[in-house]
Design a protein around this motif. Sequence first.
Motif, PDB file in Angstrom:
ATOM      1  N   VAL A  34      45.572 -74.104  36.998  1.00  0.00           N
ATOM      2  CA  VAL A  34      45.546 -74.382  38.440  1.00  0.00           C
ATOM      3  C   VAL A  34      46.116 -75.779  38.704  1.00  0.00           C
ATOM      4  CG1 VAL A  34      44.033 -74.697  40.445  1.00  0.00           C
ATOM      5  CG2 VAL A  34      43.590 -72.841  38.839  1.00  0.00           C
ATOM      6  N   GLN A  35      45.803 -76.720  37.822  1.00  0.00           N
ATOM      7  CA  GLN A  35      46.305 -78.089  38.038  1.00  0.00           C
ATOM      8  C   GLN A  35      47.825 -78.154  37.937  1.00  0.00           C
ATOM      9  OE1 GLN A  35      43.775 -80.277  35.354  1.00  0.00           O
ATOM     10  NE2 GLN A  35      42.213 -80.552  36.924  1.00  0.00           N
ATOM     11  N   VAL A  36      48.406 -77.417  36.991  1.00  0.00           N
ATOM     12  CA  VAL A  36      49.878 -77.401  36.894  1.00  0.00           C
ATOM     13  C   VAL A  36      50.471 -76.775  38.158  1.00  0.00           C
ATOM     14  CG1 VAL A  36      51.833 -76.340  35.659  1.00  0.00           C
ATOM     15  CG2 VAL A  36      50.011 -77.458  34.376  1.00  0.00           C
ATOM     16  N   ASN A  37      49.781 -75.798  38.708  1.00  0.00           N
ATOM     17  CA  ASN A  37      50.274 -75.162  39.938  1.00  0.00           C
ATOM     18  C   ASN A  37      50.282 -76.162  41.101  1.00  0.00           C
ATOM     19  OD1 ASN A  37      51.254 -72.648  41.027  1.00  0.00           O
ATOM     20  ND2 ASN A  37      49.383 -72.580  42.262  1.00  0.00           N
ATOM     21  N   GLU A  38      49.242 -76.977  41.183  1.00  0.00           N
ATOM     22  CA  GLU A  38      49.192 -78.014  42.225  1.00  0.00           C
ATOM     23  C   GLU A  38      50.307 -79.036  41.999  1.00  0.00           C
ATOM     24  OE1 GLU A  38      47.299 -78.103  45.023  1.00  0.00           O
ATOM     25  OE2 GLU A  38      46.831 -76.084  44.317  1.00  0.00           O
ATOM     26  N   TYR A  39      50.468 -79.409  40.736  1.00  0.00           N
ATOM     27  CA  TYR A  39      51.499 -80.388  40.367  1.00  0.00           C
ATOM     28  C   TYR A  39      52.885 -79.891  40.780  1.00  0.00           C
ATOM     29  CZ  TYR A  39      54.820 -82.566  37.089  1.00  0.00           C
ATOM     30  OH  TYR A  39      55.902 -83.195  36.524  1.00  0.00           O
ATOM     31  N   GLN A  40      53.123 -78.594  40.575  1.00  0.00           N
ATOM     32  CA  GLN A  40      54.443 -78.035  40.880  1.00  0.00           C
ATOM     33  C   GLN A  40      54.751 -78.140  42.375  1.00  0.00           C
ATOM     34  OE1 GLN A  40      56.555 -77.417  38.704  1.00  0.00           O
ATOM     35  NE2 GLN A  40      57.856 -75.651  39.156  1.00  0.00           N
ATOM     36  N   LYS A  41      53.756 -77.905  43.211  1.00  0.00           N
ATOM     37  CA  LYS A  41      53.966 -78.001  44.677  1.00  0.00           C
ATOM     38  C   LYS A  41      54.217 -79.458  45.076  1.00  0.00           C
ATOM     39  CE  LYS A  41      50.221 -75.251  45.283  1.00  0.00           C
ATOM     40  NZ  LYS A  41      49.057 -74.690  45.938  1.00  0.00           N
ATOM     41  N   THR A  42      53.426 -80.360  44.525  1.00  0.00           N
ATOM     42  CA  THR A  42      53.588 -81.788  44.853  1.00  0.00           C
ATOM     43  C   THR A  42      54.948 -82.284  44.389  1.00  0.00           C
ATOM     44  OG1 THR A  42      51.251 -81.997  44.406  1.00  0.00           O
ATOM     45  CG2 THR A  42      52.467 -84.046  44.575  1.00  0.00           C
TER      46      THR A  42
ATOM     47  N   ALA B  51      48.633 -65.800  35.584  1.00  0.00           N
ATOM     48  CA  ALA B  51      48.858 -67.103  36.209  1.00  0.00           C
ATOM     49  C   ALA B  51      49.245 -68.141  35.160  1.00  0.00           C
ATOM     50  CB  ALA B  51      47.597 -67.540  36.956  1.00  0.00           C
ATOM     51  N   GLN B  52      48.662 -68.007  33.982  1.00  0.00           N
ATOM     52  CA  GLN B  52      48.968 -68.950  32.899  1.00  0.00           C
ATOM     53  C   GLN B  52      50.443 -68.878  32.506  1.00  0.00           C
ATOM     54  OE1 GLN B  52      49.250 -67.512  29.444  1.00  0.00           O
ATOM     55  NE2 GLN B  52      50.020 -69.493  28.808  1.00  0.00           N
ATOM     56  N   ARG B  53      51.027 -67.675  32.543  1.00  0.00           N
ATOM     57  CA  ARG B  53      52.459 -67.553  32.219  1.00  0.00           C
ATOM     58  C   ARG B  53      53.288 -68.308  33.254  1.00  0.00           C
ATOM     59  NH1 ARG B  53      54.343 -63.201  28.730  1.00  0.00           N
ATOM     60  NH2 ARG B  53      56.287 -63.016  29.869  1.00  0.00           N
ATOM     61  N   ILE B  54      52.887 -68.188  34.534  1.00  0.00           N
ATOM     62  CA  ILE B  54      53.673 -68.865  35.580  1.00  0.00           C
ATOM     63  C   ILE B  54      53.540 -70.381  35.431  1.00  0.00           C
ATOM     64  CG2 ILE B  54      54.064 -69.091  38.066  1.00  0.00           C
ATOM     65  CD1 ILE B  54      52.704 -66.305  38.350  1.00  0.00           C
ATOM     66  N   SER B  55      52.320 -70.859  35.196  1.00  0.00           N
ATOM     67  CA  SER B  55      52.162 -72.310  35.021  1.00  0.00           C
ATOM     68  C   SER B  55      52.904 -72.784  33.773  1.00  0.00           C
ATOM     69  CB  SER B  55      50.683 -72.690  34.958  1.00  0.00           C
ATOM     70  OG  SER B  55      50.169 -72.772  36.271  1.00  0.00           O
ATOM     71  N   SER B  56      52.955 -71.964  32.749  1.00  0.00           N
ATOM     72  CA  SER B  56      53.681 -72.364  31.533  1.00  0.00           C
ATOM     73  C   SER B  56      55.166 -72.525  31.834  1.00  0.00           C
ATOM     74  CB  SER B  56      53.501 -71.321  30.423  1.00  0.00           C
ATOM     75  OG  SER B  56      52.153 -71.260  30.044  1.00  0.00           O
ATOM     76  N   VAL B  57      55.728 -71.543  32.541  1.00  0.00           N
ATOM     77  CA  VAL B  57      57.169 -71.629  32.813  1.00  0.00           C
ATOM     78  C   VAL B  57      57.438 -72.737  33.844  1.00  0.00           C
ATOM     79  CG1 VAL B  57      57.459 -69.882  34.647  1.00  0.00           C
ATOM     80  CG2 VAL B  57      59.258 -70.225  32.988  1.00  0.00           C
ATOM     81  N   ASN B  58      56.504 -72.963  34.749  1.00  0.00           N
ATOM     82  CA  ASN B  58      56.691 -74.037  35.720  1.00  0.00           C
ATOM     83  C   ASN B  58      56.605 -75.409  35.044  1.00  0.00           C
ATOM     84  OD1 ASN B  58      57.229 -72.389  37.854  1.00  0.00           O
ATOM     85  ND2 ASN B  58      55.162 -72.439  38.716  1.00  0.00           N
ATOM     86  N   ALA B  59      55.724 -75.523  34.062  1.00  0.00           N
ATOM     87  CA  ALA B  59      55.659 -76.783  33.309  1.00  0.00           C
ATOM     88  C   ALA B  59      56.993 -77.007  32.590  1.00  0.00           C
ATOM     89  CB  ALA B  59      54.501 -76.730  32.311  1.00  0.00           C
ATOM     90  N   MET B  60      57.554 -75.927  32.044  1.00  0.00           N
ATOM     91  CA  MET B  60      58.865 -76.029  31.376  1.00  0.00           C
ATOM     92  C   MET B  60      59.953 -76.426  32.373  1.00  0.00           C
ATOM     93  SD  MET B  60      58.976 -75.616  28.234  1.00  0.00           S
ATOM     94  CE  MET B  60      57.610 -75.397  27.132  1.00  0.00           C
TER      95      MET B  60
END
Length: 480
Positions: free
Chosen positions: A300-308, A224-233
């Motif tokens: 988890v917070q980056v994942n929420e941020y990505q949806k918002t 999950a951390q890899r996905i949040s990392s790439v989503n943050a990018m």
Amino acid sequence: MVKICCIGAGYVGGPTMAVIALKCPNIEVVVVDIFEPRIIAWNSDHLPIYEPGLDDVVKQCRGKNLFFSKDVEKHVAEADIVFVSVNTPTKTQGLGAGKAADLAYWESAARMIADVSKTDKIVVEKSTVPVKTAEAIEKILTHNSKGINFQILSNPEFLAEGTAIQDLFNPDRVLIGGRETPEGKKAIQALKDVYSHWVPVERIICTNLWSAELSKLAANAFLAQRISSVNAMSALCEATGADVFQVSHAIGKDTRIGPKFLNASVGFGGSCFQKDILNLVYICECNGLPEVASYWKQVVQVNEYQKTRFVNRMVSSMFNTVSGKKIAILGFAFKKDTGDTRETPAIGVCQGLLGDKAILSIYDPQVSQEQIQRDLSMHKSELDRPPHLQPASPTAIKQVTFVWDAYEAAKGAHGICILTEWDEFKTLDYQKIYDDMQKPAFVFDGRNVVDVDKLRQIGFIVYSIGKPLDAWLKDMPAVA
Ligand SMILES: NC(=O)C1=CN([C@@H]2O[C@H](COP(=O)(O)OP(=O)(O)OC[C@H]3O[C@@H](n4cnc5c(N)ncnc54)[C@H](O)[C@@H]3O)[C@@H](O)[C@H]2O)C=CC1
Ligand SMILES: O=C(O)[C@H]1O[C@H](OP(=O)(O)OP(=O)(O)OC[C@H]2O[C@@H](n3ccc(=O)[nH]c3=O)[C@H](O)[C@@H]2O)[C@H](O)[C@@H](O)[C@@H]1O
């Protein structure tokens, strides 16, 4: 004949036991569940879950050495090895609410095993559980054991939905944790003997109990951390004109990083990533490690941020309101090749759009209308419970319709929103779709499946996560 009983006929229990039965014809496998409709479905032509290749495996061994039954106690009593694959959702009330794993279903299964057992048993943790759960389970079993010897093993499951059968046939590894006593080692060997029917021995890793339990939480947290990392990018790519696909490709070529799990998306979903990370966070906090806890919480917070961020981008692009506008939602499952909607990002995105009074027309090839109604109308804490504890009929939401065709969903719509990467969305006739839509026509691709250049040539305004922005979107107000 060795007898295996698995408590919990869900996404893990069903496919895992079907593959054990197929690969070990000399073992009798019975999968039991308290939720009778699920057992009826496993015994029918319409299996309760959609998983490529599963039908075939079940057909080959059901009725021979694979059985599905609601007679939980009888089959547990008769088994030599009992797998427990019941729900372990996040606690919604009391100590640790919102983070800790709710072990109520596990505990009730353990108490029942202790009650009905008359012979020695190996009890296998198949569910994902907090580290040290085996100790608690051992206490429940041994305090009621009437002299029966129970050996507890941790054998976490690493299959992913949509590729479960492939993953079970050819696992990267099988992990077995047990006590380092002679009895513990004997139990580990007995389970190893089951898997070595088809898994090469060098891929069967044996550890102590705590390492096995923690490795499962760690594996999901790393993925999950890899996905949040790439989503943050992806957010930074949109702000700078870089293309997240090119960035992922470039970094993934580094053999130390590797190319997998670097697809930017509207966010990860599925029943486990979020709950397992929150569980890890809770364990860190309980062990006096607040810095470690906050590191993982951020995933988890980056994942929420990505949806918002996705919803905000949609609304701001469409003149800052979607009120009364028809939006086609293509895909509702949390990933392709499954009908599972647990924690799907589609729930958050649809609720965000409904909050701005959009009218949604939803199409997913594998998710039923009833399921979508449940997901959009029920509270998360209700959805996380085992099926027999969920309310029978959800409240229908007026602004939502369900269709069985992507073209129908898009007819007359102002925008299309792609939330699952179903292959069929790559090959839709987008010219035909464009012709039938309101103008300007928008595509918001939360899975990066469409050919952005081709769609822009047709006339669409396209937003694709982490890709250079359409001129139209650049002029719109900044988003959260
Ligand atoms: N879904 C997935 O891809 C994966 C899930 N896991 C873990 O496996 C565990 C199970 O997950 P799923 O199979 O997805 O859940 P699920 O909800 O599909 O299945 C669990 C089943 O257990 C049954 N159950 C609950 N309490 C019971 C009891 N006392 N006696 C008999 N049956 C009972 C429920 O009725 C339900 O059918 C969870 O801990 C999860 O974290 C691990 C790896 C992959
Ligand atoms: O413990 C579990 O439940 C399982 O969780 C995940 O499996 P699963 O959730 O079924 O599916 P994944 O393929 O991991 O996808 C999870 C989510 O991440 C998303 N994802 C995945 C990969 C990626 O690069 N980008 C991305 O957004 C998917 O679309 C999906 O929403 C793990 O991959 C399994 O190893 C694990 O056993």
